[in-house]
Design a protein around this motif. Structure first.
Motif: not given
Length: 372
Positions: A346-372
């Motif tokens: 369970v902890l490994a799933t939670f930690v991996m989810g946080l890592i994926v969420w962090g990477i995805a969030s940074m990619m989306l933020a970068s994409l928004r900045d690029h579009v703006e």
């Protein structure tokens, strides 16, 4: 308390759907799977080593036969390890469907069960499934093989491990029997070949004696030389007597017989010398051919004697066990399920989810900045 729950709910809603998709939902699925659905896995381990007695070889031919006979225990180790992971071993282990019934039991979780839907129960599918449950690890530094069996029932884990060990022992014994049979067969073929060659050499020597009319040219040549030597002595005596008669009585009637005797002795010495060493038909040339054939006969006899000794050695060696499986750790019934590690999962799933969420969030933020 209600305010805290509302605050926690507002916090979750504020994280957005990306967080729920990457973290919340996988963690909830992991909680449900590891908490309710995952079946307990029992592990039974054993270890063994394949030993081979050290036996010094008495001859070079014995070393050759040992090579043919797979005397090196390393060969049996690799053969046993490969056999444990083979389809043939699984087929023997799954006699009467024992393995398929154990891993396909309805008491096992549908997510861990073999052929959960009941339409992929082929042997090849079972082999791929069991390949993840049985592990064979070989340590080359210690020559120890560790056999690990995972099952959803402690008795089955121990039973399958014990049966696999017995199969490994049977495989090593089969290799021993085959090696012993090959060992004696090679030695017997060498004896048959040597016996045939020795017989061929003996027949050739006898045929040459009959053809040449000789028993032993060397002895006969020696007798011939002695005969020539005696005749030479007689010739010298006759020549001295003839010379004395010619000097004392030139008109004597004894001169002519003495001259005939000298001439006869000279002719006989020439003939005997020619026969002893005078060309292709002489005893000397016959002796050379005889020696060659006699040497072949002696070589054939010695080769046959060596082959018979090697055959006897192979038979004695075949009565000893060349390699055997010695158990170091015997399989036992596990009293506790070691896998799965539910909290870690369970902890490994939670930690991996946080890592994926962090990477995805940074990619989306970068994409928004690029579009703006």
């Amino acid at each position: 308390m209600t305010s805290r729950l509302n605050s926690f709910g507002n916090t979750l809603r504020g994280l957005g759907p990306l967080f729920h998709l990457c973290v919340t939902i996988p963690t909830l699925i992991a909680l449900v799977y590891f908490g309710l659905l995952a079946s307990d896995v029992y592990i039974s381990e054993s270890s063994f080593i394949v030993r081979s007695p050290n036996k010094p070889e008495s001859s070079g031919f014995g070393v050759l036969l040992k090579t043919v006979g797979f005397s090196n225990s390393g060969d049996e180790i690799y053969a046993a390890n490969d056999y444990l992971a083979s389809r043939e071993a699984l087929r023997a282990l799954n006699r009467n469907g024992a393995v398929a019934q154990s891993y396909g039991s309805h008491q096992v979780s549908m997510f861990d069960r073999f052929d959960p839907l009941g339409y992929r129960g082929s042997f090849e599918t079972l082999y791929r499934y069991v390949g993840k449950k049985i592990a064979v690890q070989y340590d080359s530094s210690t020559a120890i093989t560790t056999l690990t069996v995972r099952a959803f029932n402690p008795q089955d884990a121990r039973r399958f491990n014990e049966q696999l060990l017995e199969l490994a022992e049977t495989q090593v014994n089969t290799l021993n029997d085959r090696a012993r049979t090959d060992l004696v067969a090679v030695a017997q073929r060498e004896v048959d070949r040597s016996r045939a060659e020795a017989r061929q050499f003996a027949v050739a020597l006898a045929a040459y004696r009959d053809k040449a009319g000789l028993v032993d040219p060397e002895k006969q040549a020696g007798a011939q030389v002695q005969m020539v030597s005696k005749m030479q002595d007689e010739l010298i005596a006759a020549q001295i007597q003839l010379r004395q008669v010619q000097e004392m009585a030139p008109r004597s009637s004894e001169i002519e017989p003495l001259q005939a005797r000298v001439a006869g002795l000279q002719q006989a010495i020439g003939a005997q010398t020619q026969r002893a060493a005078g060309g292709n038909g002489s005893l000397s040339s016959a002796a050379a051919e005889y020696q060659r054939r006699a040497f072949d006969e002696q070589f054939g006899e010695k080769q046959l004697a060596a082959a018979l000794g090697a055959l006897e050695e192979a038979r004695l060696d075949s009565q000893h066990k060349q390699a055997y499986v010695e158990r170091i750790v015997t399989p036992a019934v596990p009293d506790e399920a070691i896998e799965p590690n539910r909290l870690r999962g369970v902890l490994a799933t939670f930690v991996m989810g946080l890592i994926v969420w962090g990477i995805a969030s940074m990619m989306l933020a970068s994409l928004r900045d690029h579009v703006e």
